[in-house]
Design a protein around this motif. Structure first.
Motif, short mmCIF file in Angstrom:
data_model
loop_
_atom_site.label_atom_id
_atom_site.label_comp_id
_atom_site.label_asym_id
_atom_site.label_seq_id
_atom_site.Cartn_x
_atom_site.Cartn_y
_atom_site.Cartn_z
N UNK A 19 59.74 -19.65 20.54
CA UNK A 19 58.83 -20.90 21.13
C UNK A 19 57.61 -20.49 21.21
N UNK A 20 57.31 -21.88 21.75
CA UNK A 20 55.97 -21.73 21.22
C UNK A 20 54.81 -20.51 21.51
N UNK A 21 55.28 -20.13 22.48
CA UNK A 21 54.36 -18.35 23.21
C UNK A 21 54.94 -16.91 22.20
N UNK A 22 55.53 -17.00 21.22
CA UNK A 22 56.00 -16.32 20.39
C UNK A 22 56.90 -15.26 20.58
N UNK A 102 49.84 -17.33 13.75
CA UNK A 102 49.65 -15.91 13.83
C UNK A 102 50.60 -15.60 15.48
N UNK A 103 50.33 -16.37 16.31
CA UNK A 103 51.38 -16.40 17.85
C UNK A 103 52.63 -16.63 17.52
N UNK A 104 53.43 -17.82 16.52
CA UNK A 104 54.68 -17.32 16.62
C UNK A 104 54.99 -15.70 15.55
N UNK A 105 54.00 -15.18 14.86
CA UNK A 105 54.20 -13.78 14.28
C UNK A 105 54.47 -12.71 14.94
#
Length: 147
Positions: A19-22, A102-105
């Motif tokens: 999701x967009x928040x990782x 970076x957030x998605x990782x």
């Protein structure tokens, strides 16, 4: 925007959508680790599904350069031309993509750090798939993200 990426296990390649928040929301069945990311994603119908999402709902998927030729529904950093430089707009675009990356990782890190069994697993692909799917469910239950 969604993020699609990979988590490479020892000998396996798992595609992860966050999701967009990782937060990880989907893991694919395991493919051989030597397979290219786009090949793995196409095998699971992921490329077609995310392109349909982009065309019908205008929701793009952010990826790394492993998805360079995955069609219009995907956005990835601009590759530096051989012997050339990126212009200011391309550098800015890459900074934004990498910041979101970076957030998605976080999705991959949450799965691997939380579940030691995913760090250096060398089972057959079906075994790795079962572990990755169970880890995803347990992670959601543990953090109350089931709704």
């Amino acid at each position: 925007m969604w993020w699609s990426g990979k988590h490479k296990h020892h000998g396996g390649n798992v595609q992860v959508i966050s999701a967009p928040d990782g937060w990880p929301i989907w893991v694919s069945p395991v493919r051989p680790g030597r397979e290219h990311d786009t090949t793995c994603a196409r095998t699971h119908g992921l490329v077609d599904a995310l392109n349909r999402l982009a065309s019908t709902l205008d929701i793009l998927t952010l990826t790394d350069l492993g998805y360079e030729n995955a069609d219009d529904g995907f956005r990835h950093p601009v590759k530096k031309p051989k012997g050339g430089e990126l212009d200011d707009a391309q550098q800015t675009f890459n900074s934004v993509i990498r910041g979101v990356h970076a957030v998605a990782e976080r999705a991959n890190a949450l799965l691997e750090v939380t579940f030691k069994a995913l760090r250096r697993v060398s089972l057959d692909p079906r075994g790795i798939t079962r572990i990755a799917r169970a880890a995803l469910v347990l992670l959601h239950l543990e953090h109350g993200r089931t709704t």
